[in-house]
Design an enzyme around this catalytic site. Structure first.
Site, short mmCIF file in Angstrom:
data_model
loop_
_atom_site.label_atom_id
_atom_site.label_comp_id
_atom_site.label_asym_id
_atom_site.label_seq_id
_atom_site.Cartn_x
_atom_site.Cartn_y
_atom_site.Cartn_z
N LYS A 88 6.85 -14.39 -2.73
CA LYS A 88 5.75 -15.24 -3.19
C LYS A 88 5.85 -15.55 -4.69
O LYS A 88 5.62 -16.68 -5.10
CB LYS A 88 4.40 -14.57 -2.91
CG LYS A 88 4.03 -14.51 -1.44
CD LYS A 88 2.55 -14.20 -1.25
CE LYS A 88 2.16 -12.84 -1.79
NZ LYS A 88 2.80 -11.71 -1.07
N ARG A 106 -7.75 -11.93 -0.67
CA ARG A 106 -7.06 -10.93 0.15
C ARG A 106 -7.86 -10.57 1.39
O ARG A 106 -7.34 -9.92 2.28
CB ARG A 106 -6.88 -9.64 -0.66
CG ARG A 106 -5.58 -9.57 -1.39
CD ARG A 106 -5.39 -8.17 -1.95
NE ARG A 106 -4.61 -8.20 -3.18
CZ ARG A 106 -3.30 -8.30 -3.22
NH1 ARG A 106 -2.61 -8.37 -2.12
NH2 ARG A 106 -2.68 -8.33 -4.38
N ARG A 108 16.57 -1.86 -1.08
CA ARG A 108 16.69 -1.97 -2.54
C ARG A 108 17.05 -0.64 -3.18
O ARG A 108 16.53 0.41 -2.81
CB ARG A 108 15.37 -2.47 -3.14
CG ARG A 108 15.18 -3.94 -2.99
CD ARG A 108 14.31 -4.48 -4.09
NE ARG A 108 12.96 -3.94 -4.02
CZ ARG A 108 11.87 -4.67 -4.25
NH1 ARG A 108 11.97 -5.95 -4.54
NH2 ARG A 108 10.69 -4.12 -4.19
N ARG A 162 13.23 3.62 -4.87
CA ARG A 162 11.91 3.94 -5.42
C ARG A 162 10.96 4.28 -4.27
O ARG A 162 11.11 3.81 -3.15
CB ARG A 162 11.35 2.74 -6.20
CG ARG A 162 12.15 2.42 -7.44
CD ARG A 162 11.53 1.26 -8.16
NE ARG A 162 11.24 0.18 -7.21
CZ ARG A 162 10.68 -0.97 -7.54
NH1 ARG A 162 10.35 -1.21 -8.78
NH2 ARG A 162 10.44 -1.89 -6.63
N ARG A 172 1.92 -0.60 3.82
CA ARG A 172 1.47 -1.83 3.13
C ARG A 172 1.37 -2.98 4.13
O ARG A 172 0.48 -3.81 4.03
CB ARG A 172 2.45 -2.20 2.02
CG ARG A 172 2.29 -1.34 0.78
CD ARG A 172 3.41 -1.61 -0.22
NE ARG A 172 3.34 -2.93 -0.82
CZ ARG A 172 4.36 -3.49 -1.46
NH1 ARG A 172 5.51 -2.86 -1.56
NH2 ARG A 172 4.22 -4.68 -2.01
#
Ligand SMILES: [Zn+2]
Length: 225
Positions: free
Chosen positions: A16, A91, A130, A164, A175
């Site tokens: 985004k 949201r 990642r 991470r 999430r």
């Protein structure tokens, strides 16, 4: 020319931020992100900023009413009167309702809700792969799409690469659950109002951008009719 009042929806990992930057460049709209506004108002010490800071200092979430007040003030500023791209807001349904009310109060309306759709499994694949350098967090790799020459070693300085906590699969799935619970009603709401524009986020960033640019250009033509 009429105004282009846009909101951007999509799961974490949908790109985004990147797409917002490009649209802002294409159409000259201000990019309004909740996080940026919050930081700016706290730094400037505005009335709402002071209020927000009191919650943040207490380790609490800044309540919707404060965030809504900030967004309402922001979309009425000069550079946003011809339109804006809202990112990270609304949201939930309460915020969507408040945004509709705020726009109505300014004799304005939402032009569209742009939804970048990416399946959960693809989000997990993108984010969980990642790896970042322990010495320089700007050195970022991806086990599948952009692997280092030697596993878990930074190409640029030989430091160790780590995953991470935010990029751990369990964290991403949590999430995503929150995203679906809060955003599905919004998607239904904007779809019902004829404002939803779906963009296939599985494509490359350039393809997603081309699709979004064409969608917004069409909206602008429709607003001009
Ligand atoms: Zn490094």
């Amino acid at each position: 020319m009429r105004e282009l009042n846009l909101i951007l929806l999509g799961p974490p990992g949908a790109g985004k931020g990147t797409q917002a930057d490009r649209l802002v460049e294409d159409f000259g709209l201000p990019h309004i992100s909740t996080g940026d506004i919050l930081r700016a108002q706290v730094a400037e010490g505005t009335e709402l900023g002071v209020k927000a800071k009191s919650y943040m200092d207490a380790g609490e979430l800044v309540p919707d009413t404060v965030i809504i007040g900030m967004i309402t003030d922001r979309i009425d500023e000069g550079d946003a009167r011809d339109g804006f791209l809202l990112d990270g807001f609304p949201r939930n349904m309460q915020q969507a309702q408040a945004l509709g009310d705020a726009l109505g109060g300014l004799q304005r309306h939402l032009s569209a809700a742009l939804l970048i759709e990416v399946p959960d499994e693809e989000v997990v694949r993108r984010l969980a792969g990642r790896r970042v350098c322990v010495k320089n967090p700007g050195h970022i790799y991806h086990v599948e799409f952009d692997p280092p020459k030697h596993e878990d070693v930074c190409d640029q300085d030989g430091s160790r690469l780590i995953q991470r906590d935010d990029d751990r699969e369990e964290t991403i799935r949590r999430r995503l659950e929150v995203y679906h619970a809060q955003t599905e009603p919004l998607i239904g709401h904007y779809d019902g109002a004829g404002l939803l524009r779906r963009i296939d986020g599985r494509q490359s960033a350039d393809q997603v951008h081309a699709h979004m640019r064409a969608t917004v250009a069409t909206l602008r033509l429709e607003e001009d009719l």
